[in-house]
Design a protein around this motif. Structure first.
Motif, PDB file in Angstrom:
ATOM      1  N   PRO A  15       0.829  -1.209   0.000  1.00  0.00           N
ATOM      2  CA  PRO A  15       0.000   0.000   0.000  1.00  0.00           C
ATOM      3  C   PRO A  15       0.862   1.257   0.000  1.00  0.00           C
ATOM      4  CG  PRO A  15       0.156  -0.845   2.220  1.00  0.00           C
ATOM      5  CD  PRO A  15       0.903  -1.819   1.336  1.00  0.00           C
ATOM      6  N   ASP A  16       0.223   2.401   0.088  1.00  0.00           N
ATOM      7  CA  ASP A  16       0.938   3.670   0.212  1.00  0.00           C
ATOM      8  C   ASP A  16       1.706   3.666   1.530  1.00  0.00           C
ATOM      9  OD1 ASP A  16       1.693   6.307   0.787  1.00  0.00           O
ATOM     10  OD2 ASP A  16      -0.030   7.153  -0.242  1.00  0.00           O
ATOM     11  N   LEU A  17       3.024   3.532   1.462  1.00  0.00           N
ATOM     12  CA  LEU A  17       3.830   3.402   2.674  1.00  0.00           C
ATOM     13  C   LEU A  17       3.896   4.697   3.475  1.00  0.00           C
ATOM     14  CD1 LEU A  17       6.776   1.122   1.487  1.00  0.00           C
ATOM     15  CD2 LEU A  17       4.737   0.481   2.794  1.00  0.00           C
ATOM     16  N   THR A  18       3.762   5.825   2.797  1.00  0.00           N
ATOM     17  CA  THR A  18       3.734   7.100   3.525  1.00  0.00           C
ATOM     18  C   THR A  18       2.499   7.164   4.407  1.00  0.00           C
ATOM     19  OG1 THR A  18       4.931   8.233   1.755  1.00  0.00           O
ATOM     20  CG2 THR A  18       3.683   9.603   3.301  1.00  0.00           C
ATOM     21  N   LEU A  19       1.356   6.748   3.858  1.00  0.00           N
ATOM     22  CA  LEU A  19       0.121   6.734   4.633  1.00  0.00           C
ATOM     23  C   LEU A  19       0.197   5.696   5.748  1.00  0.00           C
ATOM     24  CD1 LEU A  19      -2.774   7.649   5.095  1.00  0.00           C
ATOM     25  CD2 LEU A  19      -3.508   5.985   3.366  1.00  0.00           C
ATOM     26  N   ALA A  20       0.762   4.516   5.457  1.00  0.00           N
ATOM     27  CA  ALA A  20       0.901   3.470   6.474  1.00  0.00           C
ATOM     28  C   ALA A  20       1.777   3.965   7.625  1.00  0.00           C
ATOM     29  CB  ALA A  20       1.500   2.208   5.855  1.00  0.00           C
ATOM     30  N   ARG A  21       2.876   4.626   7.284  1.00  0.00           N
ATOM     31  CA  ARG A  21       3.796   5.155   8.301  1.00  0.00           C
ATOM     32  C   ARG A  21       3.106   6.196   9.165  1.00  0.00           C
ATOM     33  NH1 ARG A  21       7.888   9.359   8.425  1.00  0.00           N
ATOM     34  NH2 ARG A  21       9.704   8.691   9.665  1.00  0.00           N
ATOM     35  N   THR A  22       2.359   7.093   8.531  1.00  0.00           N
ATOM     36  CA  THR A  22       1.660   8.144   9.268  1.00  0.00           C
ATOM     37  C   THR A  22       0.620   7.541  10.208  1.00  0.00           C
ATOM     38  OG1 THR A  22       1.976   9.730   7.470  1.00  0.00           O
ATOM     39  CG2 THR A  22       0.218  10.195   9.053  1.00  0.00           C
ATOM     40  N   THR A  23      -0.128   6.566   9.724  1.00  0.00           N
ATOM     41  CA  THR A  23      -1.156   5.923  10.545  1.00  0.00           C
ATOM     42  C   THR A  23      -0.544   5.250  11.770  1.00  0.00           C
ATOM     43  OG1 THR A  23      -2.551   5.525   8.600  1.00  0.00           O
ATOM     44  CG2 THR A  23      -2.986   4.193  10.564  1.00  0.00           C
ATOM     45  N   LEU A  24       0.513   4.496  11.556  1.00  0.00           N
ATOM     46  CA  LEU A  24       1.138   3.771  12.663  1.00  0.00           C
ATOM     47  C   LEU A  24       1.820   4.727  13.644  1.00  0.00           C
ATOM     48  CD1 LEU A  24       2.628   0.741  10.687  1.00  0.00           C
ATOM     49  CD2 LEU A  24       0.755   0.666  12.355  1.00  0.00           C
ATOM     50  N   ARG A  25       2.458   5.770  13.135  1.00  0.00           N
ATOM     51  CA  ARG A  25       3.132   6.722  14.023  1.00  0.00           C
ATOM     52  C   ARG A  25       2.125   7.529  14.835  1.00  0.00           C
ATOM     53  NH1 ARG A  25       8.626   9.152  11.439  1.00  0.00           N
ATOM     54  NH2 ARG A  25       8.602  10.114  13.498  1.00  0.00           N
ATOM     55  N   THR A  26       0.934   7.729  14.289  1.00  0.00           N
ATOM     56  CA  THR A  26      -0.109   8.422  15.042  1.00  0.00           C
ATOM     57  C   THR A  26      -0.575   7.568  16.216  1.00  0.00           C
ATOM     58  OG1 THR A  26      -0.874   9.623  13.091  1.00  0.00           O
ATOM     59  CG2 THR A  26      -2.435   9.406  14.904  1.00  0.00           C
ATOM     60  N   GLU A  27      -0.717   6.271  16.003  1.00  0.00           N
ATOM     61  CA  GLU A  27      -1.200   5.370  17.048  1.00  0.00           C
ATOM     62  C   GLU A  27      -0.096   4.929  18.004  1.00  0.00           C
ATOM     63  OE1 GLU A  27      -3.590   2.130  15.680  1.00  0.00           O
ATOM     64  OE2 GLU A  27      -4.377   3.275  13.985  1.00  0.00           O
ATOM     65  N   PHE A  28       1.133   4.871  17.506  1.00  0.00           N
ATOM     66  CA  PHE A  28       2.269   4.411  18.325  1.00  0.00           C
ATOM     67  C   PHE A  28       3.399   5.444  18.230  1.00  0.00           C
ATOM     68  CE2 PHE A  28      -0.082   0.769  16.764  1.00  0.00           C
ATOM     69  CZ  PHE A  28      -0.280  -0.001  17.902  1.00  0.00           C
ATOM     70  N   PRO A  29       3.200   6.634  18.800  1.00  0.00           N
ATOM     71  CA  PRO A  29       4.192   7.706  18.662  1.00  0.00           C
ATOM     72  C   PRO A  29       5.528   7.388  19.330  1.00  0.00           C
ATOM     73  CG  PRO A  29       2.517   8.293  20.289  1.00  0.00           C
ATOM     74  CD  PRO A  29       2.034   7.052  19.604  1.00  0.00           C
ATOM     75  N   TYR A  30       5.535   6.432  20.216  1.00  0.00           N
ATOM     76  CA  TYR A  30       6.762   6.061  20.925  1.00  0.00           C
ATOM     77  C   TYR A  30       7.542   4.975  20.191  1.00  0.00           C
ATOM     78  CZ  TYR A  30       3.851   2.146  22.492  1.00  0.00           C
ATOM     79  OH  TYR A  30       3.028   1.038  22.539  1.00  0.00           O
ATOM     80  N   ALA A  31       7.011   4.469  19.080  1.00  0.00           N
ATOM     81  CA  ALA A  31       7.647   3.342  18.380  1.00  0.00           C
ATOM     82  C   ALA A  31       8.031   3.721  16.954  1.00  0.00           C
ATOM     83  CB  ALA A  31       6.706   2.139  18.382  1.00  0.00           C
ATOM     84  N   THR A  32       8.396   4.974  16.731  1.00  0.00           N
ATOM     85  CA  THR A  32       8.689   5.429  15.369  1.00  0.00           C
ATOM     86  C   THR A  32       9.876   4.678  14.754  1.00  0.00           C
ATOM     87  OG1 THR A  32      10.022   7.232  16.282  1.00  0.00           O
ATOM     88  CG2 THR A  32       7.722   7.715  15.762  1.00  0.00           C
ATOM     89  N   ASP A  33      10.897   4.394  15.559  1.00  0.00           N
ATOM     90  CA  ASP A  33      12.057   3.673  15.025  1.00  0.00           C
ATOM     91  C   ASP A  33      11.670   2.260  14.597  1.00  0.00           C
ATOM     92  OD1 ASP A  33      13.641   5.862  15.450  1.00  0.00           O
ATOM     93  OD2 ASP A  33      14.530   5.123  17.318  1.00  0.00           O
TER      94      ASP A  33
END
Length: 260
Positions: A15-33
């Protein structure tokens, strides 16, 4: 199962990896790495296949929920398999001549979802039994994690070679103790961090939305914690276990009901 023999099954497009990254970082802001280390492998691919991964972190850190959300965001149909209590090699399937005969876990997933690249979340993989009577689960997994063997795995129930090389494996563990060196060597081992107090507003709101979804209620009822509620929860939860934070949020929501 027989109707799938010899047929080409679809794969899940990346899928759109930029959108996937944004979605996951919004829900898990402490797990960006963690998010970036996993998604970077998908950038050059046309179809989703996450490298076998073990997320290692303290209980309550949210790693199991992250594993599920990762596959959801990537549109990968999957099953979650609690590993506590598994004491044999049934992951690899059993011959159909036995009354308890069943296909291997990846073949069962492929059959159920009718795609070549489903996923499996093996929760608390370190808790499988260590007895080798009737096989051992960690040993059974090894053949699935190597591309060379997974592409022609001989399933004892199907009695034919099966291409399991597109299946995604995400495992969680509280500790690497008890995990064999061959299993660790075949996986990307990622340390999953604990959430911190600074992430509380986002995490608390996500918990509220989860609770509403579990109760079948509209997400629009999920107003964030107000200033007074946030201050009270912040004093009691400086960071750490999300299970503990959820209990506090549930109490807060209960007090809203009483006030109203």
């Amino acid at each position: 199962m027989d109707e799938l023999a010899g047929k080409a099954l679809p794969l899940v497009p990346v899928p759109d990896l930029t959108l996937a990254r944004t979605t996951l970082r919004t829900e898990f802001p402490y797990a960006t790495d963690v998010i970036d280390r996993i998604l970077v492998d998908l950038a050059p691919r046309k179809h989703v296949r996450v490298r076998p991964t073990i997320l290692v972190g303290s209980p309550g850190s949210g790693k199991s929920r992250f594993a599920r959300r990762l596959l959801n965001v990537l549109n990968v149909p999957h099953d979650v398999v609690p590993c506590d209590g598994i004491s044999d090699g049934a992951f690899a399937g059993t011959a159909r001549r036995w009354s308890t005969g069943e296909p291997s876990l990846p073949v069962a997933l492929i059959t159920r979802y009718r795609i070549a690249g489903p996923g499996a979340v093996l929760d608390e993989i370190e808790k499988v039994g260590t007895s080798r009577y009737n096989g051992q689960a960690h040993d059974a997994l090894l053949a699935f994690l190597e591309q060379e063997t997974a592409c022609r795995f001989h399933d004892p129930y199907v009695q034919a070679p099966c291409d399991l090389s597109h299946v995604t494996w995400v495992m969680t563990a509280n500790s690497l103790d008890g995990l064999s060196a061959p299993l660790r060597d075949r996986c990307k081992v990622i340390s999953f961090p604990e959430p911190k107090g600074e992430h509380l507003p986002v995490l608390a709101h996500q918990i509220i939305l989860d609770i509403l979804a579990e109760q079948g209620l509209d997400r629009r009822w999920g107003s964030p914690l107000d200033e007074i509620e946030l201050e009270a929860v912040t004093k009691a939860w400086p960071g750490g276990s999300l299970r503990r934070l959820r209990r506090m949020v549930e109490v807060t929501l209960g007090s809203r009901t009483i006030r109203h």
